[in-house]
Enzyme design. Structure first.
Site, mmCIF file in Angstrom:
data_model
loop_
_atom_site.group_PDB
_atom_site.id
_atom_site.type_symbol
_atom_site.label_atom_id
_atom_site.label_comp_id
_atom_site.label_asym_id
_atom_site.label_seq_id
_atom_site.Cartn_x
_atom_site.Cartn_y
_atom_site.Cartn_z
ATOM 1 N N HIS A 70 -6.523 0.902 7.326
ATOM 2 C CA HIS A 70 -7.246 -0.197 7.964
ATOM 3 C C HIS A 70 -7.538 0.243 9.386
ATOM 4 O O HIS A 70 -6.707 0.905 10.022
ATOM 5 C CB HIS A 70 -6.394 -1.463 7.931
ATOM 6 C CG HIS A 70 -7.042 -2.678 8.531
ATOM 7 N ND1 HIS A 70 -8.388 -2.929 8.441
ATOM 8 C CD2 HIS A 70 -6.521 -3.717 9.238
ATOM 9 C CE1 HIS A 70 -8.674 -4.072 9.052
ATOM 10 N NE2 HIS A 70 -7.561 -4.561 9.551
ATOM 11 N N ASP B 9 0.004 -3.794 10.514
ATOM 12 C CA ASP B 9 -0.811 -3.563 11.708
ATOM 13 C C ASP B 9 -0.038 -3.808 13.000
ATOM 14 O O ASP B 9 -0.139 -3.034 13.954
ATOM 15 C CB ASP B 9 -2.043 -4.486 11.692
ATOM 16 C CG ASP B 9 -3.074 -4.058 10.669
ATOM 17 O OD1 ASP B 9 -3.102 -2.868 10.298
ATOM 18 O OD2 ASP B 9 -3.855 -4.927 10.237
ATOM 19 N N GLN C 115 0.814 -1.207 0.000
ATOM 20 C CA GLN C 115 0.000 0.000 0.000
ATOM 21 C C GLN C 115 0.855 1.267 0.000
ATOM 22 O O GLN C 115 0.535 2.244 -0.691
ATOM 23 C CB GLN C 115 -0.943 -0.003 1.216
ATOM 24 C CG GLN C 115 -2.057 -1.020 1.149
ATOM 25 C CD GLN C 115 -3.118 -0.689 0.099
ATOM 26 O OE1 GLN C 115 -3.218 0.427 -0.389
ATOM 27 N NE2 GLN C 115 -3.910 -1.698 -0.253
#
Length: 338
Positions: A107, A82, A27
Protein backbone atom coordinates in the site's frame (compact mmCIF):
# COMPACT_ATOMS: atom_id res chain seq x y z
CA UNK A 1 -3.13 0.52 -19.48
CA UNK A 2 -0.62 -2.33 -19.73
CA UNK A 3 -1.63 -5.60 -18.06
CA UNK A 4 1.08 -8.23 -17.46
CA UNK A 5 0.37 -11.96 -17.28
CA UNK A 6 2.41 -15.02 -16.25
CA UNK A 7 3.83 -15.78 -19.67
CA UNK A 8 5.39 -12.30 -19.85
CA UNK A 9 7.14 -12.47 -16.47
CA UNK A 10 10.35 -14.26 -15.48
CA UNK A 11 9.55 -15.67 -12.04
CA UNK A 12 13.08 -17.03 -11.73
CA UNK A 13 14.22 -13.49 -10.99
CA UNK A 14 12.56 -13.47 -7.56
CA UNK A 15 13.80 -17.00 -6.81
CA UNK A 16 17.34 -15.66 -7.02
CA UNK A 17 16.65 -13.35 -4.09
CA UNK A 18 16.07 -13.73 -0.36
CA UNK A 19 12.75 -12.17 0.64
CA UNK A 20 11.81 -10.94 4.11
CA UNK A 21 8.10 -10.45 4.72
CA UNK A 22 7.73 -8.08 7.66
CA UNK A 23 4.53 -8.92 9.53
CA UNK A 24 2.22 -11.93 9.57
CA UNK A 25 -1.25 -10.44 9.44
CA UNK A 26 -3.70 -11.05 6.62
CA UNK A 27 -1.34 -9.98 3.82
CA UNK A 28 1.85 -11.21 5.52
CA UNK A 29 0.30 -14.65 5.95
CA UNK A 30 -0.66 -14.80 2.27
CA UNK A 31 2.53 -13.39 0.77
CA UNK A 32 4.94 -15.51 2.82
CA UNK A 33 3.09 -18.79 2.24
CA UNK A 34 2.55 -18.10 -1.47
CA UNK A 35 6.19 -17.08 -1.99
CA UNK A 36 7.42 -20.19 -0.19
CA UNK A 37 5.14 -22.42 -2.27
CA UNK A 38 6.45 -20.71 -5.43
CA UNK A 39 10.00 -21.72 -4.57
CA UNK A 40 11.19 -18.41 -3.12
CA UNK A 41 13.55 -18.32 -0.13
CA UNK A 42 11.47 -16.40 2.38
CA UNK A 43 11.61 -15.46 6.05
CA UNK A 44 9.00 -13.74 8.19
CA UNK A 45 10.23 -10.80 10.24
CA UNK A 46 8.50 -10.41 13.61
CA UNK A 47 9.09 -9.10 17.12
CA UNK A 48 10.44 -11.79 19.40
CA UNK A 49 7.31 -11.57 21.58
CA UNK A 50 4.80 -11.46 18.70
CA UNK A 51 1.86 -13.85 18.96
CA UNK A 52 2.30 -14.49 15.23
CA UNK A 53 5.64 -16.27 15.71
CA UNK A 54 3.87 -19.50 16.63
CA UNK A 55 1.46 -19.23 13.69
CA UNK A 56 4.26 -18.66 11.17
CA UNK A 57 6.34 -21.51 12.60
CA UNK A 58 3.33 -23.84 12.48
CA UNK A 59 3.10 -22.99 8.77
CA UNK A 60 6.73 -24.22 8.54
CA UNK A 61 8.06 -20.78 7.68
CA UNK A 62 11.43 -19.43 8.77
CA UNK A 63 10.96 -16.72 11.41
CA UNK A 64 13.53 -14.06 12.29
CA UNK A 65 13.45 -10.96 14.45
CA UNK A 66 12.56 -7.99 12.28
CA UNK A 67 15.98 -6.29 12.20
CA UNK A 68 17.75 -9.56 11.46
CA UNK A 69 15.32 -10.35 8.64
CA UNK A 70 15.91 -6.92 7.09
CA UNK A 71 19.67 -7.39 7.29
CA UNK A 72 19.45 -10.90 5.76
CA UNK A 73 17.11 -10.16 2.86
CA UNK A 74 17.60 -8.78 -0.63
CA UNK A 75 13.91 -7.84 -0.85
CA UNK A 76 12.03 -6.50 2.18
CA UNK A 77 8.24 -6.40 1.96
CA UNK A 78 6.58 -4.18 4.58
CA UNK A 79 3.30 -5.79 5.60
CA UNK A 80 2.81 -4.44 9.10
CA UNK A 81 -0.13 -2.04 9.58
CA UNK A 82 0.26 1.42 8.04
CA UNK A 83 0.39 3.21 11.40
CA UNK A 84 3.35 1.10 12.58
CA UNK A 85 5.50 1.22 9.46
CA UNK A 86 7.34 4.49 10.06
CA UNK A 87 8.58 3.48 13.52
CA UNK A 88 9.52 -0.05 12.44
CA UNK A 89 11.30 1.28 9.37
CA UNK A 90 13.38 3.71 11.41
CA UNK A 91 14.20 1.23 14.19
CA UNK A 92 14.57 -2.14 12.43
CA UNK A 93 14.61 -1.76 8.64
CA UNK A 94 16.77 1.28 7.81
CA UNK A 95 19.90 -0.01 9.64
CA UNK A 96 19.84 -3.16 7.48
CA UNK A 97 19.46 -1.40 4.13
CA UNK A 98 22.37 -1.26 1.75
CA UNK A 99 22.81 -0.36 -1.90
CA UNK A 100 21.02 -2.70 -4.29
CA UNK A 101 18.33 -3.89 -1.88
CA UNK A 102 14.61 -3.58 -2.58
CA UNK A 103 12.08 -2.12 -0.15
CA UNK A 104 8.50 -3.10 -1.03
CA UNK A 105 5.05 -2.10 0.16
CA UNK A 106 1.55 -3.44 -0.47
CA UNK A 107 0.00 0.00 0.00
CA UNK A 108 1.42 3.40 -0.90
CA UNK A 109 0.33 5.29 2.24
CA UNK A 110 3.67 5.73 3.99
CA UNK A 111 5.66 6.57 0.87
CA UNK A 112 3.03 8.89 -0.61
CA UNK A 113 2.49 10.77 2.65
CA UNK A 114 6.24 10.78 3.39
CA UNK A 115 6.06 8.88 6.66
CA UNK A 116 8.83 6.60 5.36
CA UNK A 117 11.69 8.17 3.39
CA UNK A 118 14.03 5.47 2.03
CA UNK A 119 17.63 6.10 0.96
CA UNK A 120 18.23 6.79 -2.74
CA UNK A 121 20.58 3.83 -3.32
CA UNK A 122 17.86 1.16 -3.07
CA UNK A 123 14.83 0.16 -5.15
CA UNK A 124 11.43 1.14 -3.75
CA UNK A 125 8.37 -0.54 -5.19
CA UNK A 126 4.86 -1.71 -4.46
CA UNK A 127 3.01 -4.96 -5.09
CA UNK A 128 -0.60 -4.50 -4.01
CA UNK A 129 -3.04 -7.40 -4.39
CA UNK A 130 -6.56 -6.11 -4.97
CA UNK A 131 -8.13 -8.27 -2.29
CA UNK A 132 -7.72 -9.26 1.37
CA UNK A 133 -4.76 -11.46 2.21
CA UNK A 134 -6.88 -14.48 3.03
CA UNK A 135 -8.40 -14.28 -0.46
CA UNK A 136 -4.91 -13.97 -1.96
CA UNK A 137 -3.95 -17.21 -0.21
CA UNK A 138 -7.18 -19.07 -1.00
CA UNK A 139 -7.08 -18.17 -4.70
CA UNK A 140 -3.44 -19.26 -4.91
CA UNK A 141 -4.26 -22.61 -3.31
CA UNK A 142 -7.06 -23.11 -5.83
CA UNK A 143 -4.68 -22.40 -8.71
CA UNK A 144 -6.07 -18.95 -9.45
CA UNK A 145 -4.96 -15.47 -8.46
CA UNK A 146 -5.97 -12.03 -7.27
CA UNK A 147 -5.06 -9.11 -9.59
CA UNK A 148 -2.12 -7.01 -8.40
CA UNK A 149 -0.97 -3.45 -8.86
CA UNK A 150 2.72 -2.58 -9.05
CA UNK A 151 4.36 0.82 -8.74
CA UNK A 152 7.94 2.06 -8.72
CA UNK A 153 9.11 4.91 -6.45
CA UNK A 154 12.85 4.25 -6.71
CA UNK A 155 14.84 2.35 -9.34
CA UNK A 156 18.47 2.53 -8.32
CA UNK A 157 19.29 -0.87 -9.85
CA UNK A 158 17.33 -0.43 -13.07
CA UNK A 159 15.58 -3.72 -12.21
CA UNK A 160 12.85 -2.53 -9.84
CA UNK A 161 10.02 -3.28 -12.28
CA UNK A 162 11.41 -6.74 -13.03
CA UNK A 163 11.55 -7.55 -9.32
CA UNK A 164 8.04 -6.24 -8.66
CA UNK A 165 6.57 -8.23 -11.55
CA UNK A 166 8.32 -11.43 -10.48
CA UNK A 167 7.15 -10.94 -6.89
CA UNK A 168 3.56 -10.33 -8.05
CA UNK A 169 3.69 -13.50 -10.15
CA UNK A 170 5.08 -15.53 -7.23
CA UNK A 171 2.12 -14.63 -5.01
CA UNK A 172 -0.30 -15.56 -7.80
CA UNK A 173 -1.21 -12.12 -9.12
CA UNK A 174 -0.04 -12.66 -12.68
CA UNK A 175 -2.65 -15.36 -13.24
CA UNK A 176 -5.30 -12.64 -12.96
CA UNK A 177 -3.24 -9.73 -14.29
CA UNK A 178 -0.73 -7.19 -12.98
CA UNK A 179 -1.29 -3.50 -13.72
CA UNK A 180 1.29 -0.75 -13.27
CA UNK A 181 0.24 2.42 -11.46
CA UNK A 182 1.87 5.00 -9.19
CA UNK A 183 2.12 5.24 -5.40
CA UNK A 184 -0.06 8.36 -5.53
CA UNK A 185 -2.81 6.81 -7.64
CA UNK A 186 -2.91 3.55 -5.65
CA UNK A 187 -2.98 5.34 -2.30
CA UNK A 188 -5.69 7.84 -3.15
CA UNK A 189 -7.99 5.44 -5.03
CA UNK A 190 -7.53 2.73 -2.39
CA UNK A 191 -8.40 5.04 0.49
CA UNK A 192 -11.38 6.42 -1.41
CA UNK A 193 -12.68 2.96 -2.35
CA UNK A 194 -12.37 1.74 1.24
CA UNK A 195 -14.06 4.75 2.81
CA UNK A 196 -16.76 5.61 0.30
CA UNK A 197 -17.77 2.16 -0.96
CA UNK A 198 -16.10 -1.07 0.16
CA UNK A 199 -15.83 -0.62 3.92
CA UNK A 200 -17.40 2.67 4.96
CA UNK A 201 -20.17 3.01 2.38
CA UNK A 202 -21.45 -0.54 2.08
CA UNK A 203 -21.25 -1.46 5.77
CA UNK A 204 -23.12 1.66 6.86
CA UNK A 205 -25.70 1.15 4.12
CA UNK A 206 -26.33 -2.41 5.34
CA UNK A 207 -26.35 -1.38 9.00
CA UNK A 208 -28.76 1.49 8.36
CA UNK A 209 -31.12 -0.79 6.42
CA UNK A 210 -31.01 -3.31 9.29
CA UNK A 211 -31.75 -0.59 11.87
CA UNK A 212 -34.66 0.87 9.91
CA UNK A 213 -36.40 -2.51 9.57
CA UNK A 214 -35.87 -3.39 13.25
CA UNK A 215 -37.05 0.05 14.39
CA UNK A 216 -40.15 -0.44 12.23
CA UNK A 217 -40.99 -3.60 14.17
CA UNK A 218 -39.69 -6.31 11.84
CA UNK A 219 -37.81 -9.32 13.21
CA UNK A 220 -34.05 -8.73 13.50
CA UNK A 221 -33.48 -12.08 11.77
CA UNK A 222 -35.52 -10.94 8.77
CA UNK A 223 -33.66 -7.63 8.70
CA UNK A 224 -30.30 -9.43 8.79
CA UNK A 225 -31.16 -11.76 5.93
CA UNK A 226 -32.58 -8.98 3.74
CA UNK A 227 -29.94 -6.29 4.31
CA UNK A 228 -26.77 -8.22 5.13
CA UNK A 229 -26.76 -11.93 4.37
CA UNK A 230 -28.04 -11.54 0.82
CA UNK A 231 -25.41 -8.93 0.01
CA UNK A 232 -22.93 -11.69 -0.76
CA UNK A 233 -25.32 -13.26 -3.26
CA UNK A 234 -25.71 -9.94 -5.08
CA UNK A 235 -22.00 -9.14 -5.04
CA UNK A 236 -21.11 -12.63 -6.30
CA UNK A 237 -23.32 -12.02 -9.34
CA UNK A 238 -21.69 -8.63 -9.96
CA UNK A 239 -18.23 -10.20 -9.54
CA UNK A 240 -19.13 -12.87 -12.07
CA UNK A 241 -20.75 -10.74 -14.77
CA UNK A 242 -21.09 -7.10 -13.77
CA UNK A 243 -24.21 -5.27 -12.70
CA UNK A 244 -26.00 -6.31 -15.88
CA UNK A 245 -25.76 -10.01 -14.90
CA UNK A 246 -27.02 -9.19 -11.41
CA UNK A 247 -29.99 -7.33 -12.86
CA UNK A 248 -30.62 -10.21 -15.26
CA UNK A 249 -30.65 -12.66 -12.35
CA UNK A 250 -32.92 -10.85 -9.89
CA UNK A 251 -36.66 -10.43 -10.30
CA UNK A 252 -38.10 -7.70 -12.51
CA UNK A 253 -39.57 -6.17 -9.35
CA UNK A 254 -36.12 -5.98 -7.78
CA UNK A 255 -34.65 -4.56 -10.98
CA UNK A 256 -37.36 -1.88 -11.18
CA UNK A 257 -36.75 -0.98 -7.53
CA UNK A 258 -33.05 -0.72 -8.31
CA UNK A 259 -33.67 1.89 -11.01
CA UNK A 260 -36.26 4.02 -9.24
CA UNK A 261 -35.15 3.79 -5.59
CA UNK A 262 -31.37 3.45 -5.79
CA UNK A 263 -30.86 7.08 -6.88
CA UNK A 264 -33.00 8.24 -3.96
CA UNK A 265 -30.71 6.50 -1.47
CA UNK A 266 -27.46 7.34 -3.23
CA UNK A 267 -28.41 10.77 -4.53
CA UNK A 268 -26.62 14.04 -5.16
CA UNK A 269 -26.01 14.68 -1.47
CA UNK A 270 -24.18 11.38 -1.09
CA UNK A 271 -22.15 12.08 -4.23
CA UNK A 272 -21.18 15.48 -2.85
CA UNK A 273 -20.01 13.85 0.39
CA UNK A 274 -18.01 11.28 -1.58
CA UNK A 275 -16.33 14.09 -3.52
CA UNK A 276 -15.44 15.73 -0.22
CA UNK A 277 -13.95 12.46 1.04
CA UNK A 278 -11.77 12.29 -2.07
CA UNK A 279 -10.64 15.88 -1.57
CA UNK A 280 -9.62 15.14 2.03
CA UNK A 281 -7.66 12.11 0.85
CA UNK A 282 -5.94 14.07 -1.91
CA UNK A 283 -4.93 17.02 0.29
CA UNK A 284 -3.66 14.78 3.10
CA UNK A 285 -6.36 15.71 5.65
CA UNK A 286 -7.43 12.12 6.22
CA UNK A 287 -3.83 10.92 6.54
CA UNK A 288 -3.06 13.62 9.10
CA UNK A 289 -6.14 12.69 11.17
CA UNK A 290 -5.23 8.99 11.11
CA UNK A 291 -1.59 9.61 12.01
CA UNK A 292 -2.65 11.90 14.87
CA UNK A 293 -5.19 9.32 16.09
CA UNK A 294 -2.42 6.76 16.43
CA UNK A 295 -0.07 9.20 18.16
CA UNK A 296 -2.77 9.85 20.77
CA UNK A 297 -3.20 6.17 21.58
CA UNK A 298 -6.12 5.30 19.25
CA UNK A 299 -8.74 5.91 21.96
CA UNK A 300 -11.48 7.10 19.59
CA UNK A 301 -10.67 4.39 17.02
CA UNK A 302 -10.90 1.64 19.65
CA UNK A 303 -14.18 3.06 20.98
CA UNK A 304 -15.68 2.97 17.49
CA UNK A 305 -14.39 -0.59 16.95
CA UNK A 306 -16.03 -1.76 20.18
CA UNK A 307 -19.29 0.04 19.44
CA UNK A 308 -19.59 -1.63 16.03
CA UNK A 309 -18.63 -5.05 17.40
CA UNK A 310 -21.38 -4.77 20.01
CA UNK A 311 -24.08 -3.81 17.50
CA UNK A 312 -27.24 -5.94 17.46
CA UNK A 313 -26.65 -7.05 13.88
CA UNK A 314 -23.41 -8.77 14.96
CA UNK A 315 -25.25 -10.80 17.60
CA UNK A 316 -28.08 -11.71 15.23
CA UNK A 317 -25.61 -12.61 12.48
CA UNK A 318 -23.60 -14.86 14.78
CA UNK A 319 -26.75 -16.76 15.73
CA UNK A 320 -27.92 -17.17 12.14
CA UNK A 321 -24.50 -18.22 10.82
CA UNK A 322 -24.41 -20.97 13.45
CA UNK A 323 -27.41 -22.49 11.66
CA UNK A 324 -25.36 -22.65 8.44
CA UNK A 325 -22.23 -24.65 9.41
CA UNK A 326 -20.97 -24.74 5.83
CA UNK A 327 -20.06 -21.06 6.16
CA UNK A 328 -17.53 -21.81 8.90
CA UNK A 329 -16.35 -24.93 7.07
CA UNK A 330 -15.44 -22.88 3.99
CA UNK A 331 -14.33 -19.73 5.82
CA UNK A 332 -11.76 -17.41 4.30
CA UNK A 333 -10.34 -16.26 7.64
CA UNK A 334 -8.99 -18.63 10.29
CA UNK A 335 -7.78 -16.51 13.21
CA UNK A 336 -5.80 -19.46 14.56
CA UNK A 337 -3.53 -19.46 11.51
CA UNK A 338 -3.09 -15.77 10.79
Amino acid sequence: MKVYYEQEIDQKWIRLKKVAVIGYGSQGFAHSNNLRDSGVEVAVGLRKDSKSVRKAEEAELTVMETAKAAEWADVIMMLVPDHLQAEIFKKDIAPGLRAGKTLMFAHGFNIHFKQVIPPENIDVSMVAPKGPGHTVRRQYELGYGVPCLIAIAGDSSGKARQTALAYAAAIGGAKAGVIETSFKEETETDLFGEQAVLCGGITHLMQTGFEILVEAGYAPEMAYFECIHEMKLIVDLIYEGGMSLMRYSVSDTAEYGDYVSGPRVIGSQVKDEMKQLLKEIQDGSFARKWIEENKKGRERFLEMRKKMADHQLEKVGEKLRALMPWIAKNRLVDRKKS
